[in-house]
Scaffold this active site. Structure first.
Site, short mmCIF file in Angstrom:
data_model
loop_
_atom_site.label_atom_id
_atom_site.label_comp_id
_atom_site.label_asym_id
_atom_site.label_seq_id
_atom_site.Cartn_x
_atom_site.Cartn_y
_atom_site.Cartn_z
N ASP A 15 24.12 18.98 10.23
CA ASP A 15 24.40 18.61 11.61
C ASP A 15 23.66 19.58 12.52
O ASP A 15 23.79 20.80 12.37
CB ASP A 15 25.91 18.73 11.86
CG ASP A 15 26.51 17.42 12.31
OD1 ASP A 15 26.09 16.95 13.38
OD2 ASP A 15 27.36 16.88 11.60
N ASP B 226 23.29 15.63 16.91
CA ASP B 226 24.47 15.31 17.72
C ASP B 226 24.06 14.87 19.14
O ASP B 226 23.19 15.51 19.76
CB ASP B 226 25.33 16.59 17.80
CG ASP B 226 26.75 16.33 18.26
OD1 ASP B 226 27.44 15.54 17.60
OD2 ASP B 226 27.17 16.93 19.26
N GLU C 118 22.28 10.65 16.81
CA GLU C 118 23.55 10.07 17.25
C GLU C 118 23.47 9.82 18.75
O GLU C 118 23.13 10.71 19.53
CB GLU C 118 24.71 11.02 16.98
CG GLU C 118 26.04 10.39 17.36
CD GLU C 118 27.09 11.40 17.79
OE1 GLU C 118 28.27 11.11 17.60
OE2 GLU C 118 26.73 12.45 18.33
N HIS D 146 33.58 10.60 11.08
CA HIS D 146 34.63 11.57 11.38
C HIS D 146 35.21 11.43 12.79
O HIS D 146 36.04 12.25 13.18
CB HIS D 146 34.05 12.98 11.20
CG HIS D 146 32.93 13.23 12.17
ND1 HIS D 146 31.66 12.76 11.97
CD2 HIS D 146 32.91 13.84 13.37
CE1 HIS D 146 30.89 13.09 12.99
NE2 HIS D 146 31.63 13.76 13.86
N ASP D 147 34.74 10.44 13.54
CA ASP D 147 35.22 10.29 14.92
C ASP D 147 36.12 9.08 15.14
O ASP D 147 36.70 8.94 16.22
CB ASP D 147 34.03 10.17 15.89
CG ASP D 147 33.34 11.51 16.13
OD1 ASP D 147 34.02 12.55 16.10
OD2 ASP D 147 32.11 11.51 16.34
C1 NOJ Z 1 29.78 13.90 18.51
C2 NOJ Z 1 30.50 14.33 17.29
O1 NOJ Z 1 30.43 13.30 16.32
C3 NOJ Z 1 31.92 14.66 17.71
O2 NOJ Z 1 32.73 14.88 16.59
C4 NOJ Z 1 31.87 15.85 18.62
O3 NOJ Z 1 33.15 16.13 19.10
C5 NOJ Z 1 30.94 15.58 19.80
N1 NOJ Z 1 29.70 15.01 19.40
C6 NOJ Z 1 30.64 16.85 20.55
O4 NOJ Z 1 29.73 17.63 19.82
#
Ligand code: NOJ
Length: 534
Positions: free
Chosen positions: A102, A203, A263, A326-327
Site C-alpha cells: 500500500d 491510496d 484507488e 477492507h472498507d
Molecule cells: C482509502 C483506504 O482504503 C481507507 O481504508 C483509508 O481509510 C482511506 N483511504 C484513507 O487513507
C-alpha cells in the site's frame, strides 16, 4: 514478461488482498503479523494466487489502521521487522507470488517527522510539504468537507494557520504541488522497488490535487453524508494528476514487471474516473472500480455494472474486478444470507475469476467467510468510534482469518484483536480443505482452470443472451473458447445452448467435469455454475 507463454502476473494472474493484522498471528500477541503471512504462503500458493496486496505495514500510530504513515521506509513493530518483511518477500517470490504494498501518500500521519517539522514554525523548510493557509473572514479558508465529516481545515494554534486533511485531522494532506514532496515519494518508491517489491496499490489518487484558489464546493444533499453533503468540485481531482501518474509510472518502469493499481475513492465518482487513471494504459496499470461493492444481489444489475465498466475502459487499458475489500462489508455478508451463503459464494467466485480482468480476492473470501459482528466495546476503527451506531466502522470486514475450529480459530494462541465469527467452527480452512465441494476447493479449481485456459486469463469477452437471473458469456483466445453460465437465482432457469462444437463441462457446481452438454435447451440448476469448453 515470460516469453514462453507471455504470462504477465498482474494482468493474467489472481491477486489477493491481505489485511496483515488479521491473517495469521505468529508471535502470539493476538494480532496478525508478517511472519504469520510467511507461514501461510504455502496455503496461498495452493490457492493459486499470483500476487498479494499487502495492506499498510509502515510505521504508524494506527489511528486509521496504518493508512496514517509515520515513516515510509520502516515496518511497524506490530507486524515485525524489516528482516521479517524481506523474508516474506523472498519466500513469496520463491513460490512465484508477487507482493504489492500500500502506498499511502495523499497524506501522512501527524506523527510523521515531516509534519512535526512542518507545524513547528511558518518558516520551517518543511512548511510547504503540507497545505497550510490563513483563515478567511474569521473562519476556515474554504467550505470543503472531509470524507469523514467536518471541515478539511484544522486550526493550528501555535502557528496560527489552518492545515488541510481530506480524512481525519491526524492525517494531514501532503502538498503534491511541491516538487520536493513528489521527489521524496518517488525515492521512497525506489527504496521498496530496490528491495524487490512488485508494485503498489496507491491510496486515493483522486485526492492528491486540490484547487489552488480554494474555491468553495457547492452544497448538495444528494451527495450524501460521506461526501459531507457537497459536490467535491474543488477539493479533489484537479487537473495535473496525469503528470504525477506519468512520473510514478516512469519510476516503476525503471524496473521489470512492476505495477501500480490505483484507488479512486469513492464509488460515487464512478467507473469513468477509475478508467481515466489508467490513461492509455500508460498511467496506472490497473484501477479499482467499486460499483459491485455497493449493489444488491441482482444478476441484471451486476451485468449492467460490468457492461458499464468495460465500456469506459481505454482500449489499451485492462480491467480489474473486486467484490470485497477492507472498507466495505464482505460480499457474503452483503449478499448471502443463510441458507444460501455457500451457494452464492460459489457463484460469486466463478463470476470474479472468469470475468475479463484481474481478479482481486479479499482474504477469507475463498472460504465464504462473513464479517464478524462488532459490538461498541469491540470497535477499533476510528470511524466507528466517531460515528457509532450510525456508522459502525470497518472492523467487521477486517476480522481474523478462520483457519480451524480451535479455540481462536487457529488464528492466534490468544484472544484476537477483533472478535471471531460465531460460525468459525464450521466455516474454516481445515474443514473446507477436506470437503471436495467446499467454497475453498471451488476457488482452487477456478484458479487452476484459469491457469489451464488462456481464454480465461487474457481472452476476449462476449455476452451471451440469457434469462435475467442468469449471466452468460464467452471468453475466447485463439481456438480456446470457454462459455460461462451462472445462475444467480435459487430456482432453476432455462437457457439455450447454441454452440457450434459439442461442449463439455470443464468445471461446475452440479455436473461432473467431462459430462457433455448438448446444443439446445438446458435447465440450469439453482445457483449453478457452469464453465463449458470443447
Ligand atoms: C482509502 C483506504 O482504503 C481507507 O481504508 C483509508 O481509510 C482511506 N483511504 C484513507 O487513507
Amino acid at each position: 514478461m515470460n516469453e514462453a507463454n507471455d504470462f504477465l502476473w498482474w494482468k493474467h494472474g489472481v491477486i489477493c488482498e491481505i489485511w496483515p493484522r488479521s491473517f495469521y498471528d505468529a508471535n502470539g500477541d493476538g494480532s496478525g503479523d508478517l511472519q504469520g503471512i510467511t507461514r501461510k504462503l504455502d496455503y496461498l500458493a495452493e490457492l493459486g494466487i499470483d500476487g498479494i496486496w499487502l495492506g499498510p505495514v509502515n510505521k504508524s500510530p494506527m489511528v486509521d489502521s496504518g493508512y496514517d504513515v509515520a515513516d515510509y521506509r520502516s515496518i511497524d513493530p506490530i507486524y515485525g521487522t524489516m528482516a521479517d518483511f524481506e523474508q516474506l518477500l523472498a519466500e513469496a517470490h520463491r513460490r512465484k507470488i508477487h507482493i504489492i504494498m500500500d502506498l499511502v501518500v495523499n497524506h501522512t500521519s501527524d506523527q510523521h517527522a515531516w509534519f512535526k517539522e512542518s507545524r513547528s514554525s511558518r518558516d520551517n523548510p518543511k512548511r510547504d510539504w503540507y497545505i497550510w493557509h490563513d483563515g478567511k473572514k474569521g473562519g476556515a479558508p474554504s467550505n470543503w468537507q472531509a470524507l469523514v465529516g467536518g471541515s478539511v481545515w484544522q486550526w493550528d494554534k501555535a502557528t496560527k494557520q489552518y492545515y488541510l486533511h481530506s480524512f481525519l485531522k491526524t492525517q494531514p494532506d501532503l502538498n503534491w504541488r511541491n516538487p520536493a514532496v513528489s521527489q521524496e515519494i518517488y525515492a521512497t518508491m525506489r527504496f521498496w522497488l530496490d528491495k524487490g517489491v512488485d508494485g503498489f496499490r496507491c491510496d486515493i489518487l483522486n485526492y492528491f490535487l486540490k484547487d489552488e484558489q480554494l474555491r468553495d464546493n457547492p452544497w448538495s444533499l444528494s451527495a450524501g453524508i460521506f461526501n459531507g453533503f457537497q459536490k467535491h468540485l474543488y477539493s479533489r481531482g484537479q487537473p495535473g494528476m496525469e503528470a504525477i501518474l506519468r512520473q510514478m509510472r516512469a519510476v516503476l518502469d525503471e524496473y521489470k514487471e512492476r505495477m501500480m493499481v490505483g484507488e479512486v475513492y469513492v464509488a460515487q465518482d464512478g467507473p469513468a474516473m477509475a478508467a481515466a487513471f489508467m490513461g492509455k494504459g500508460d498511467l496506472c496499470h490497473l484501477s479499482f472500480e467499486f460499483s459491485l461493492l455497493f449493489t444488491k444481489w441482482d444478476a441484471a444489475r451486476f451485468k449492467e455494472m460490468i457492461k458499464r465498466w468495460y465500456s469506459v475502459l481505454p482500449e489499451e487499458g485492462w480491467p480489474c474486478n473486486v467484490l470485497s475489500n477492507h472498507d466495505q462489508p464482505r460480499a457474503v455478508t452483503r449478499y448471502a444470507a443463510a441458507p444460501d451463503t455457500q451457494k452464492r459464494a460459489r457463484v460469486m467466485a466463478a463470476f470474479l475469476l472468469t470475468l475479463r480482468g484481474t481478479p482481486f480476492l479479499y482474504y477469507g473470501e475463498e472460504i465464504g467467510m462473513p464479517d464478524s459482528p462488532i459490538k461498541r466495546s469491540d470497535v477499533m476503527d476510528t470511524i466507528g468510534k466517531m460515528y457509532w451506531p450510525i456508522v459502525k466502522g470497518r472492523d467487521g470486514e477486517r476480522n481474523p482469518m478462520q483457519w480451524d475450529a480451535g479455540k481462536f480459530a487457529g488464528f492466534s494462541a490468544v484472544k484476537p484483536w477483533l472478535p471471531l465469527n460465531a460460525d468459525y467452527s464450521a466455516v474454516n480452512v481445515e474443514v473446507q480443505d477436506k470437503e471436495p465441494s467446499s467454497v475453498l476447493n471451488f476457488y482452487r479449481k477456478l484458479t487452476a482452470l484459469r491457469r489451464a485456459q488462456p481464454a480465461l486469463q487474457k481472452g476476449g469477452f462476449e455476452w451471451i443472451e440469457s434469462d435475467k437471473d442468469l449471466i452468460a458469456y464467452r471468453r475466447t483466445w485463439q481456438d480456446n473458447e470457454i462459455t460461462i453460465i451462472l445462475n444467480f437465482s435459487g430456482s432453476s432457469r432455462a437457457h439455450k445452448i447454441d454452440a457450434g462444437l459439442p461442449l463439455k463441462v470443464l468445471l461446475g457446481t452440479h455436473r461432473d467435469s467431462g459430462s457433455p452438454v448438448d446444443k439446445g435447451p438446458l435447465a440450469v440448476y439453482p445457483y449453478e455454475v457452469l464453465a463449458l469448453g470443447a
